[in-house]
Motif scaffolding. Structure first.
Motif, mmCIF file in Angstrom:
data_model
loop_
_atom_site.group_PDB
_atom_site.id
_atom_site.type_symbol
_atom_site.label_atom_id
_atom_site.label_comp_id
_atom_site.label_asym_id
_atom_site.label_seq_id
_atom_site.Cartn_x
_atom_site.Cartn_y
_atom_site.Cartn_z
ATOM 1 N N SER A 199 -4.631 22.700 -54.296
ATOM 2 C CA SER A 199 -4.107 23.246 -55.549
ATOM 3 C C SER A 199 -2.683 23.715 -55.312
ATOM 4 O O SER A 199 -2.308 24.108 -54.205
ATOM 5 C CB SER A 199 -4.981 24.401 -56.066
ATOM 6 N N ILE A 200 -1.899 23.671 -56.379
ATOM 7 C CA ILE A 200 -0.524 24.161 -56.352
ATOM 8 C C ILE A 200 -0.223 24.807 -57.691
ATOM 9 O O ILE A 200 -0.939 24.631 -58.679
ATOM 10 C CB ILE A 200 0.499 23.025 -56.091
ATOM 11 N N CYS A 201 0.864 25.552 -57.704
ATOM 12 C CA CYS A 201 1.401 26.045 -58.964
ATOM 13 C C CYS A 201 2.356 24.999 -59.533
ATOM 14 O O CYS A 201 2.909 24.176 -58.793
ATOM 15 C CB CYS A 201 2.145 27.355 -58.747
ATOM 16 N N TYR A 202 2.519 25.020 -60.827
ATOM 17 C CA TYR A 202 3.394 24.052 -61.474
ATOM 18 C C TYR A 202 4.785 24.092 -60.840
ATOM 19 O O TYR A 202 5.370 25.161 -60.642
ATOM 20 C CB TYR A 202 3.505 24.343 -62.971
ATOM 21 N N GLY A 203 5.289 22.884 -60.510
ATOM 22 C CA GLY A 203 6.575 22.780 -59.848
ATOM 23 C C GLY A 203 6.471 22.692 -58.346
ATOM 24 O O GLY A 203 7.450 22.365 -57.673
ATOM 25 N N GLY A 204 5.284 22.975 -57.798
ATOM 26 C CA GLY A 204 5.084 22.849 -56.360
ATOM 27 C C GLY A 204 4.921 21.389 -55.950
ATOM 28 O O GLY A 204 4.806 20.491 -56.780
ATOM 29 N N THR A 205 4.881 21.130 -54.661
ATOM 30 C CA THR A 205 4.811 19.765 -54.125
ATOM 31 C C THR A 205 3.463 19.516 -53.464
ATOM 32 O O THR A 205 2.967 20.350 -52.696
ATOM 33 C CB THR A 205 5.937 19.527 -53.098
ATOM 34 N N LEU A 206 2.885 18.367 -53.778
ATOM 35 C CA LEU A 206 1.666 17.887 -53.128
ATOM 36 C C LEU A 206 2.002 16.637 -52.326
ATOM 37 O O LEU A 206 2.753 15.771 -52.784
ATOM 38 C CB LEU A 206 0.594 17.554 -54.166
ATOM 39 N N ILE A 207 1.424 16.535 -51.144
ATOM 40 C CA ILE A 207 1.626 15.355 -50.309
ATOM 41 C C ILE A 207 0.264 14.726 -50.041
ATOM 42 O O ILE A 207 -0.624 15.356 -49.462
ATOM 43 C CB ILE A 207 2.326 15.704 -48.979
ATOM 44 N N PHE A 208 0.125 13.476 -50.481
ATOM 45 C CA PHE A 208 -1.103 12.718 -50.255
ATOM 46 C C PHE A 208 -0.845 11.695 -49.152
ATOM 47 O O PHE A 208 0.180 11.005 -49.148
ATOM 48 C CB PHE A 208 -1.545 12.009 -51.535
ATOM 49 N N THR A 209 -1.796 11.587 -48.224
ATOM 50 C CA THR A 209 -1.625 10.711 -47.067
ATOM 51 C C THR A 209 -2.803 9.751 -46.963
ATOM 52 O O THR A 209 -3.967 10.179 -46.931
ATOM 53 C CB THR A 209 -1.505 11.519 -45.770
ATOM 54 N N ALA A 210 -2.486 8.446 -46.932
ATOM 55 C CA ALA A 210 -3.506 7.413 -46.737
ATOM 56 C C ALA A 210 -3.589 7.082 -45.249
ATOM 57 O O ALA A 210 -2.585 7.073 -44.542
ATOM 58 C CB ALA A 210 -3.157 6.165 -47.544
ATOM 59 N N ALA A 211 -4.797 6.808 -44.795
ATOM 60 C CA ALA A 211 -4.997 6.462 -43.383
ATOM 61 C C ALA A 211 -5.932 5.254 -43.282
ATOM 62 O O ALA A 211 -6.887 5.142 -44.051
ATOM 63 C CB ALA A 211 -5.574 7.651 -42.621
ATOM 64 N N PRO A 212 -5.640 4.331 -42.369
ATOM 65 C CA PRO A 212 -4.524 4.395 -41.423
ATOM 66 C C PRO A 212 -3.216 3.932 -42.064
ATOM 67 O O PRO A 212 -3.228 3.256 -43.085
ATOM 68 C CB PRO A 212 -4.960 3.415 -40.326
ATOM 69 N N ALA A 213 -2.111 4.274 -41.423
ATOM 70 C CA ALA A 213 -0.815 3.745 -41.831
ATOM 71 C C ALA A 213 -0.649 2.345 -41.250
ATOM 72 O O ALA A 213 -1.416 1.911 -40.398
ATOM 73 C CB ALA A 213 0.301 4.663 -41.342
ATOM 74 N N GLY A 214 0.351 1.624 -41.751
ATOM 75 C CA GLY A 214 0.664 0.320 -41.182
ATOM 76 C C GLY A 214 0.241 -0.871 -42.002
ATOM 77 O O GLY A 214 0.574 -2.013 -41.654
ATOM 78 N N TYR A 215 -0.503 -0.651 -43.098
ATOM 79 C CA TYR A 215 -0.825 -1.764 -43.981
ATOM 80 C C TYR A 215 0.424 -2.171 -44.762
ATOM 81 O O TYR A 215 1.405 -1.444 -44.828
ATOM 82 C CB TYR A 215 -1.950 -1.391 -44.944
ATOM 83 N N ASN A 216 0.357 -3.355 -45.388
ATOM 84 C CA ASN A 216 1.530 -3.873 -46.103
ATOM 85 C C ASN A 216 1.895 -3.018 -47.314
ATOM 86 O O ASN A 216 3.078 -2.832 -47.613
ATOM 87 C CB ASN A 216 1.282 -5.305 -46.566
ATOM 88 N N ASN A 217 0.884 -2.473 -48.024
ATOM 89 C CA ASN A 217 1.190 -1.767 -49.272
ATOM 90 C C ASN A 217 0.090 -0.762 -49.592
ATOM 91 O O ASN A 217 -1.070 -0.959 -49.223
ATOM 92 C CB ASN A 217 1.319 -2.761 -50.428
ATOM 93 N N TYR A 218 0.499 0.305 -50.303
ATOM 94 C CA TYR A 218 -0.443 1.334 -50.741
ATOM 95 C C TYR A 218 -0.177 1.613 -52.227
ATOM 96 O O TYR A 218 0.952 1.872 -52.624
ATOM 97 C CB TYR A 218 -0.270 2.619 -49.942
ATOM 98 N N ASP A 219 -1.242 1.576 -53.035
ATOM 99 C CA ASP A 219 -1.160 1.911 -54.456
ATOM 100 C C ASP A 219 -1.903 3.223 -54.689
ATOM 101 O O ASP A 219 -3.119 3.309 -54.453
ATOM 102 C CB ASP A 219 -1.790 0.812 -55.319
ATOM 103 N N PHE A 220 -1.167 4.242 -55.153
ATOM 104 C CA PHE A 220 -1.766 5.546 -55.436
ATOM 105 C C PHE A 220 -2.035 5.652 -56.942
ATOM 106 O O PHE A 220 -1.190 5.259 -57.757
ATOM 107 C CB PHE A 220 -0.839 6.674 -54.995
ATOM 108 N N PHE A 221 -3.189 6.216 -57.289
ATOM 109 C CA PHE A 221 -3.603 6.347 -58.686
ATOM 110 C C PHE A 221 -3.993 7.794 -58.963
ATOM 111 O O PHE A 221 -4.596 8.462 -58.117
ATOM 112 C CB PHE A 221 -4.802 5.446 -58.995
ATOM 113 N N ASP A 222 -3.660 8.281 -60.169
ATOM 114 C CA ASP A 222 -4.133 9.597 -60.608
ATOM 115 C C ASP A 222 -5.029 9.413 -61.825
ATOM 116 O O ASP A 222 -4.574 9.378 -62.953
ATOM 117 C CB ASP A 222 -2.962 10.541 -60.909
ATOM 118 N N GLY A 223 -6.297 9.262 -61.564
ATOM 119 C CA GLY A 223 -7.252 9.085 -62.645
ATOM 120 C C GLY A 223 -7.152 7.730 -63.314
ATOM 121 O O GLY A 223 -7.554 7.569 -64.464
ATOM 122 N N GLY A 224 -6.627 6.733 -62.631
ATOM 123 C CA GLY A 224 -6.556 5.390 -63.193
ATOM 124 C C GLY A 224 -5.153 4.876 -63.364
ATOM 125 O O GLY A 224 -4.924 3.675 -63.335
ATOM 126 N N GLY A 225 -4.181 5.760 -63.554
ATOM 127 C CA GLY A 225 -2.804 5.328 -63.725
ATOM 128 C C GLY A 225 -2.105 5.172 -62.387
ATOM 129 O O GLY A 225 -2.230 6.030 -61.506
#
Length: 334
Positions: free
Chosen positions: A164-190
């Protein structure tokens, strides 16, 4: 190229002359004629001679010669993701339509019959696939070998540096493992980010609850959707200053702030309600920073207006004798 033995009978004659399409190719006492250079449609017969007397030509044997198929094999597509099908197609360089085909994987037969195609979705990366062809009764050598290129399906997991954060704060999401060609991040479908980076850092999420996932792609193969990471973005408090906003010079202002559980005033006070004697004239600026129960911070400011004290003039000094009555009238100076 195969050798065929033609045998004349009866045996025991003085001489045998073997003919191929009317051309004498063997003459002598041998009654067996071996030959490996016949062409399709050639006709073979023999004439026997005994005591100098040649007999009539024997029955003629028409001969069929079939070519060994020289095979080729192709695949479509050249590489696939695990579980997808590859179609293999066999053809011959020298026989228009072979009568039979046999496909092999790592030396083991997987399909034999009249079909020149075979598909599979269960191959492993590096499997060796080849085919042989048959022309009537002549089976040729194996084709060149295709090495199956089967790319694995990537697996990916997701984590966040905080829930959780307060509005204006920063969130960092990390996929594992690293090194694949591409990563698609979604927030509830978008889709929020598509990139080769395995991290997504954002400080622009509006207040609310979000369910974040990621899909990784490598060598053209997409992973299943990752685990779900739920995060909350809390709104910041909107405090207000109320109380005595107009005082006389030297007077005391009582001020209150709302919308929090922690308070830091510009005066140094740390309670929701404070009393302060303004030190500047004609206005006294004040501000407060409020922290709510989520740890989110809001700031507001206000002004306490300071009024001057009135002064009055009661006239000249007088001496009152014999208890005479005097009337004194106060007026503003000037």
């Amino acid at each position: 190229g195969d050798t065929v033995l033609f045998v004349a009978s009866p045996t025991g004659l003085a001489k045998y002359d073997f003919y191929v399409d009317g051309i004498n190719l063997q003459s002598g006492s041998g009654f067996i004629f071996p030959v490996n250079f016949l062409s399709d449609g050639d006709s073979v017969y023999v004439v026997g001679t005994n005591f100098g007397c040649p007999g009539f030509p024997s029955n003629a044997i028409p001969f069929s010669v079939y070519q060994y198929p020289v095979m080729d094999i192709s695949s479509n597509p050249d590489s696939v993701c695990a579980g997808q099908s590859i179609l293999f197609t066999a053809s011959s360089f020298n026989v228009p339509v072979p009568t039979g085909f046999e496909f092999f994987v790592n030396g083991s037969s997987v399909l034999s019959g009249a079909s020149g195609t075979w598909s599979s979705s269960s191959l492993n990366n590096g499997d060796l696939v080849y085919v042989t062809g048959t022309n009537v009764m002549c089976t040729g050598n194996p084709s060149d070998t295709i090495i199956a290129k089967i790319n694995p399906i990537p697996a990916v997991s997701l984590s966040a540096d905080k829930n959780s954060i307060c509005y204006g704060g920063t969130l960092i999401f990390t996929a594992a493992p690293a090194g694949y060609n591409n990563y698609d991040f979604f927030d509830g479908g978008g889709l929020t980010q598509t990139d080769s980076s395995a991290t997504w850092s954002t400080g622009t999420l509006a207040q609310g609850n979000y369910s974040i996932t990621v899909v990784a792609t490598d060598k053209g193969c997409a992973s299943p959707v990752s685990n779900l990471v739920n995060v909350n973005v809390f709104s910041n408090p909107s405090p207000a200053i109320t109380g005595t906003l107009v005082v006389c010079k030297g007077g005391v202002a009582t001020l209150s702030a709302s919308a929090g559980v922690g308070y830091v005033w510009s005066t140094g006070d740390s309670s929701a309600t404070i009393t302060v004697v303004p030190t500047s004239f004609p206005s006294f600026p004040v501000s407060v920073t409020v922290t709510d129960n989520q740890g989110c911070i809001g700031t507001t400011s206000g002004i306490v207006f300071v009024q001057t004290l009135p002064s009055v003039y009661a006239g000249q000094d007088m001496i009152n004798c014999n208890k005479e009555g005097k009337q004194i009238i106060a007026t503003p100076p000037g």
